[in-house]
Design a protein around this motif. Structure first.
Motif, PDB file in Angstrom:
ATOM      1  N   UNK A 179      -7.835  -2.735   6.480  1.00 28.77           N
ATOM      2  CA  UNK A 179      -7.857  -3.312   5.765  1.00 28.77           C
ATOM      3  C   UNK A 179      -7.346  -4.876   5.675  1.00 28.77           C
ATOM      4  N   UNK A 204     -11.335  -6.729  -5.182  1.00 31.27           N
ATOM      5  CA  UNK A 204     -10.015  -7.601  -5.824  1.00 31.27           C
ATOM      6  C   UNK A 204     -10.020  -9.013  -6.502  1.00 31.27           C
ATOM      7  N   UNK A 256      -3.279  -0.961  -6.870  1.00 26.75           N
ATOM      8  CA  UNK A 256      -2.923  -1.419  -6.112  1.00 26.75           C
ATOM      9  C   UNK A 256      -4.145  -1.732  -5.409  1.00 26.75           C
ATOM     10  N   UNK A 257      -4.961  -2.531  -4.913  1.00 29.57           N
ATOM     11  CA  UNK A 257      -6.767  -1.989  -4.498  1.00 29.57           C
ATOM     12  C   UNK A 257      -6.821  -2.579  -3.016  1.00 29.57           C
ATOM     13  N   UNK A 258      -7.545  -1.914  -2.666  1.00 33.53           N
ATOM     14  CA  UNK A 258      -7.479  -2.172  -1.242  1.00 33.53           C
ATOM     15  C   UNK A 258      -8.851  -3.057  -0.852  1.00 33.53           C
ATOM     16  N   UNK A 259      -8.449  -3.669   0.336  1.00 37.09           N
ATOM     17  CA  UNK A 259      -9.947  -4.767   0.456  1.00 37.09           C
ATOM     18  C   UNK A 259     -11.239  -4.550   0.818  1.00 37.09           C
ATOM     19  N   UNK A 314       1.032  -0.634  -0.117  1.00 37.62           N
ATOM     20  CA  UNK A 314      -0.232   0.227   0.075  1.00 37.62           C
ATOM     21  C   UNK A 314       1.145   1.401   0.081  1.00 37.62           C
ATOM     22  N   UNK A 346      -9.701  -4.066 -13.101  1.00 32.07           N
ATOM     23  CA  UNK A 346      -8.903  -3.256 -11.528  1.00 32.07           C
ATOM     24  C   UNK A 346      -8.323  -2.319 -12.033  1.00 32.07           C
TER      25      UNK A 346
END
Lengths: 234, 239
Positions: free
Chosen positions: A151, B132, B86-89, A130, B139
């Motif tokens: 997260x 995700x 970059x993908x946040x959860x 991140x 994405x």
């Protein structure tokens, strides 16, 4: 052998009939450990995340220290808290020795390093992924910590449960600072120690069974959490 | 887009250098970006394209030279999308609105702008999915509008279509086009000549950390002024 058999039968009877003393002890145990773990989470989660994220002098030392403190012996924590809370100690005026708050304090000291160390590892791994995004978006430090904690929430829940397992199973700290006073500070583990030494096996066995079931439940929850939140393959 | 009172452009890059482990990875690069056009940083693998982008965006400090913007607080008016998004959860919509949340934009305005951004990326139907589980192309589109939603004057894109199939590439490129038409300048790295032809207004040709050539796209593709550029276009420049 027949003693053990009879003891088991009586123990199951205690559980089945929800004996008042028995239930009181179980509930007090859960109360003490739950509050202690909640406190440990409030301190340990941000602390672990901060150690993972921020570069400050002595950071590596703190990380090693947290890992080392994960294995802190409960009796040593009990002794330290005892000294601090005893009449001659620095916090003696509070009159907290041999009380539930003292037990909660001791257990949170025991559990905070566990939560913090596991949090640091988890958050550090996530931070690798991140970091650039967060800096690119101009996140402030507090926002970074909050984002990473959120997260990583599923892994962190596992860390907190591990802390709960540790707290509910330890005997040394609560024995020393709680004093195992009937109807006041008696919890499952201290009762087991006392009743076993007195030869009253049914109560000890019954509480032992509850502890094992509790441990199974906690670990089952951890397992389910992992299964449910397994990373989907994109 | 309404131009801000003080544009952060022009961007002036002067004698920019970056060294690591005794290697010169970016070697006194100088150029200026005056207007929000589409600039393609072109070059073979290892030319330093990503590094140059990160230096311009301010993610890493240069070893020498400087990146100068025209207005104070330039970081707020630029954004970047990384090669591997970059993908946040979290859900798709929460991902898109994340930057606005960080900036304290209220829920109602956030919802409206997220809806607009999702529509632009063609992701409206996927708004509630976990981000995700999207395909790589989806994405990347998500990452593009997550950056665009902040209305940057300049958007840095690091090989946005690497590892995408032609259909997904086309979808990503159309989102890039839409973002540019809405007024955002694009600085994009690629080693794909076809993509450079499709997208570029101007070319910065980079080779081994040095800026070899800067030219309007048409002129560059009609005939590069440099030997390296010509070799790259012919496919002869391996590294």
């Amino acid at each position: 052998m027949s003693d053990i058999g009879a003891g088991f039968a009586l123990a199951l009877g205690l559980i089945w009939s929800l004996d008042a003393d028995f239930v009181e002890i179980v509930l007090r145990s859960l109360y003490v450990s739950t509050i202690a773990v909640a406190l440990a989470a409030v301190i340990g989660l941000p602390l672990g995340a901060a150690v993972a994220l921020f570069r400050f002098p002595g950071r590596h030392f703190v990380a090693v220290l947290l890992n080392a403190l994960m294995g802190l012996p409960p009796v040593v924590v009990g002794l330290s808290v005892y000294l601090v809370l005893s009449r001659a100690g620095p916090l003696g005026v509070l009159g907290l020795l041999f009380s539930v708050p003292a037990m909660i304090l001791a257990q949170s000291i025991l559990v905070t390093p566990i939560v913090a160390a596991l949090t640091r590892q988890t958050v550090e791994d996530l931070w690798v992924e991140y970091a650039e995004l967060m800096r690119s978006l101009g996140a402030r430090p507090a926002q970074m910590v909050a984002t990473l904690l959120w997260d990583a929430r599923f892994s962190l829940f596992t860390a907190v449960l591990a802390g709960f397992g540790r707290a509910s199973a330890e005997v040394g700290a609560v024995m020393l600072v709680g004093g195992n006073i009937d109807h006041l500070t008696r919890v499952m583990t201290t009762t087991i120690v006392l009743e076993t030494s007195r030869g009253d096996l049914p109560l000890a066995l019954g509480l032992g069974l509850v502890l094992i079931v509790l441990s199974l439940a906690v670990n089952g929850a951890v397992y389910l959490m992992r299964e449910v939140t397994r990373e989907p393959v994109a | 887009m309404t131009a801000p009172a003080h544009s952060i452009l022009p961007l002036k890059v002067e004698n920019l250098s970056y060294r690591a482990n005794g290697l010169v990875l970016i070697d006194s690069v100088s150029f200026a970006l005056e207007r929000p056009v589409r600039t393609v940083i072109l070059g073979p693998n290892g030319a330093g394209k990503s590094l140059l982008l990160r230096l311009c965006h301010g993610l890493i400090p240069p070893s020498g030279g400087q990146v100068a913007w025209n207005a104070p607080d330039p970081a707020r008016h630029q954004a970047m999308v990384f090669q591997r998004p970059v993908l946040l959860r979290r859900g798709v919509a929460a991902n898109v609105g994340f930057g606005l949340r960080l900036r304290g934009v209220g829920r109602a305005e956030r919802r409206a702008r997220v809806a607009e951004a999702l529509a632009l990326a063609g992701l409206t139907d996927l708004a509630d999915r976990p981000a995700r589980v999207l395909s790589v192309g989806e994405q990347q589109r998500l990452a593009l509008v997550r950056a665009w939603i902040l209305r940057p004057e300049i958007l840095f894109l690091d090989e946005p279509t690497a590892n995408l199939d032609p259909a997904a590439t086309r979808a990503v490129e159309s989102v890039i086009d839409a973002i540019h038409r809405a007024g955002t300048g694009i600085v994009l790295t690629t080693q794909d000549l076809h993509q450079a032809r499709r997208l570029a207004d101007q070319i910065l040709f980079l080779h081994r950390g040095r800026l070899i050539e800067r030219a309007p796209a048409e002129r560059f593709f009609a005939g590069p002024a440099s030997l390296e550029g010509a070799a790259f276009i012919k496919g002869d420049l391996v590294w």
